[in-house]
Scaffold this active site. Structure first.
Site, PDB file in Angstrom:
ATOM      1  N   GLY A   1      -5.678   1.316  18.596  1.00 45.91           N
ATOM      2  CA  GLY A   1      -4.620   1.125  17.604  1.00 45.91           C
ATOM      3  C   GLY A   1      -4.333   2.415  16.862  1.00 45.91           C
ATOM      4  O   GLY A   1      -5.230   3.261  16.693  1.00 45.91           O
TER       5      GLY A   1
ATOM      6  N   ASN B   1      -4.983   1.712  -1.733  1.00 49.47           N
ATOM      7  CA  ASN B   1      -5.438   0.333  -1.978  1.00 49.47           C
ATOM      8  C   ASN B   1      -6.150   0.195  -3.318  1.00 49.47           C
ATOM      9  O   ASN B   1      -6.578  -0.893  -3.677  1.00 49.47           O
ATOM     10  CB  ASN B   1      -6.355  -0.157  -0.839  1.00 49.47           C
TER      11      ASN B   1
ATOM     12  N   LYS C   1       0.820  -1.220   0.000  1.00 52.27           N
ATOM     13  CA  LYS C   1       0.000   0.000   0.000  1.00 52.27           C
ATOM     14  C   LYS C   1       0.857   1.275   0.000  1.00 52.27           C
ATOM     15  O   LYS C   1       0.444   2.301  -0.529  1.00 52.27           O
ATOM     16  CB  LYS C   1      -0.952   0.011   1.202  1.00 52.27           C
TER      17      LYS C   1
HETATM   18  P1  ATR Z   1      -1.784  -1.807  10.351  1.00 56.70           P
HETATM   19  O1  ATR Z   1      -1.292  -1.177   9.099  1.00 56.70           O
HETATM   20  O2  ATR Z   1      -2.529  -3.108  10.119  1.00 56.70           O
HETATM   21  O3  ATR Z   1      -2.532  -0.876  11.233  1.00 56.70           O
HETATM   22  P2  ATR Z   1       0.641  -1.487  11.876  1.00 56.70           P
HETATM   23  O4  ATR Z   1       0.859  -0.151  11.246  1.00 56.70           O
HETATM   24  O5  ATR Z   1       1.797  -2.398  12.059  1.00 56.70           O
HETATM   25  O6  ATR Z   1      -0.460  -2.320  11.093  1.00 56.70           O
HETATM   26  O7  ATR Z   1      -0.070  -1.244  13.293  1.00 56.70           O
HETATM   27  C1  ATR Z   1      -0.406  -2.289  14.116  1.00 56.70           C
HETATM   28  C2  ATR Z   1      -1.212  -1.738  15.298  1.00 56.70           C
HETATM   29  O8  ATR Z   1      -1.484  -2.850  16.169  1.00 56.70           O
HETATM   30  C3  ATR Z   1      -0.465  -0.717  16.139  1.00 56.70           C
HETATM   31  O9  ATR Z   1      -1.407   0.169  16.721  1.00 56.70           O
HETATM   32  C4  ATR Z   1       0.191  -1.601  17.194  1.00 56.70           C
HETATM   33  O10 ATR Z   1       0.506  -0.945  18.402  1.00 56.70           O
HETATM   34  P3  ATR Z   1       1.951  -0.199  18.563  1.00 56.70           P
HETATM   35  O11 ATR Z   1       1.815   1.073  17.777  1.00 56.70           O
HETATM   36  O12 ATR Z   1       2.082   0.027  20.010  1.00 56.70           O
HETATM   37  O13 ATR Z   1       2.957  -1.147  17.995  1.00 56.70           O
HETATM   38  C5  ATR Z   1      -0.939  -2.563  17.448  1.00 56.70           C
HETATM   39  N1  ATR Z   1      -0.489  -3.822  18.087  1.00 56.70           N
HETATM   40  C6  ATR Z   1       0.184  -4.833  17.528  1.00 56.70           C
HETATM   41  N2  ATR Z   1       0.373  -5.840  18.427  1.00 56.70           N
HETATM   42  C7  ATR Z   1      -0.198  -5.431  19.579  1.00 56.70           C
HETATM   43  C8  ATR Z   1      -0.356  -6.006  20.886  1.00 56.70           C
HETATM   44  N3  ATR Z   1       0.124  -7.209  21.179  1.00 56.70           N
HETATM   45  N4  ATR Z   1      -1.030  -5.304  21.834  1.00 56.70           N
HETATM   46  C9  ATR Z   1      -1.526  -4.095  21.526  1.00 56.70           C
HETATM   47  N5  ATR Z   1      -1.422  -3.482  20.326  1.00 56.70           N
HETATM   48  C10 ATR Z   1      -0.761  -4.138  19.373  1.00 56.70           C
END
Ligand code: ATR
Length: 271
Positions: free
Chosen positions: A125, A86, A65
């Protein structure tokens, strides 16, 4: 016959060919739509080849993306804001990039809720998925968005980028015991591994609707957790968002709006 494809890696299990073929059938259009596996580092060559071969456009999914955003000659405002694309459209010698993910979420919420007007939404998130939905949510009537994230700095950065569009608050997971929202949306990747975001249980007790952007054969842990704490809460997975973003891409390409409900019903039987 117009040709389309979805590019991703991995891509073989994508539901997009089935969804777009069903939309085309619904509207009496003849299209082809296939999956194309992209190779990281070679996105622009792939797009050049597809244009050469006469494709009208492509959907783009993980991990491309950002590449699609970079390659576009023109961007819609929603793609510009999300910094992710997308939906690519080829024509008149240029590549146009759009992002239909946010509209996909809005369409799925509106399918299940009477209104989004004046609702307070808690967005869990602050990754790419969160960024793409904020402006469309405000445009659809959401009055306040609280963003909570494990890493608070990322929530603050999104607030700074988007607060010109509406009221945004942000907090870490531990401060969510203070939040009282009508709608909760989980945009984290926690459901992929069957985990839960470590937010306060209190949020589920006050909300009327809990939405997980992830989907699976059965309810996600986020959905069962919410329901376990509040039997009145309505829960949903993100399958409808997938169909909704596809419907919006289809509309961008054809100018006609397909109906998502029948396609969602048949897709539900297949997953
Ligand atoms: P996407 O593009 O799918 O949003 P990303 O940019 O990698 O993927 O973001 C993943 C999100 O999931 C983030 O908000 C991440 O939190 P951090 O910013 O603190 O990394 C969150 N996330 C991933 N694993 C997590 C976990 N175990 N507990 C809480 N939040 C999580």
């Amino acid at each position: 016959m117009k040709r389309f494809a979805v590019i991703g890696n991995p891509i073989s299990h994508s539901k997009s060919p089935m969804i777009h073929s069903a939309f085309a059938k619904q509207l009496g259009h003849e299209i082809t739509y296939e999956t194309v596996e992209g190779q990281p580092g070679h996105f622009s060559e792939l797009i050049a080849r597809l244009i050469e071969e006469g494709y009208s456009g492509t959907n783009v999914t993980l991990p491309f993306k950002g590449d699609a955003f970079a390659i576009a000659d023109e961007l819609s405002q929603r793609a510009e804001l999300a910094k992710a694309v997308n939906t690519l459209t080829f024509g008149q010698g240029k590549i146009t990039g759009d992002n239909t993910d946010g509209q996909g979420l809005v369409q799925d919420l509106l399918r299940q809720l009477p209104t989004l007007n004046n609702q307070h939404l808690l967005l869990i998130g602050a990754g790419g998925a969160a960024k793409g939905v904020i402006k469309p949510l405000f445009d659809a009537g959401i009055v306040q968005i609280t963003i909570c994230n494990r890493t608070i700095e990322k929530a603050v950065a999104i607030k700074e980028q988007f607060e010109k569009f509406g009221v945004i608050n942000c907090c870490g997971f531990e401060q969510t015991y203070n939040v009282s929202a009508d709608i909760i949306v989980n945009s984290t990747s926690t459901s992929v591994s069957g985990e839960l975001p470590a937010v306060s249980d209190h949020i589920y007790k006050n909300a009327s609707f809990a939405y997980d952007m992830f989907y699976a054969k059965s309810d996600t842990r986020f959905m069962t957790h919410a329901k376990g704490l509040n039997s009145d809460i309505i829960v949903s997975d993100g399958l409808g968002m997938l169909v909704g973003q596809a419907a919006e891409s289809y509309r961008v390409w054809s100018g006609e709006q397909p109906e998502m409900e029948p396609v969602l019903d048949s897709l539900r039987q297949l997953i």
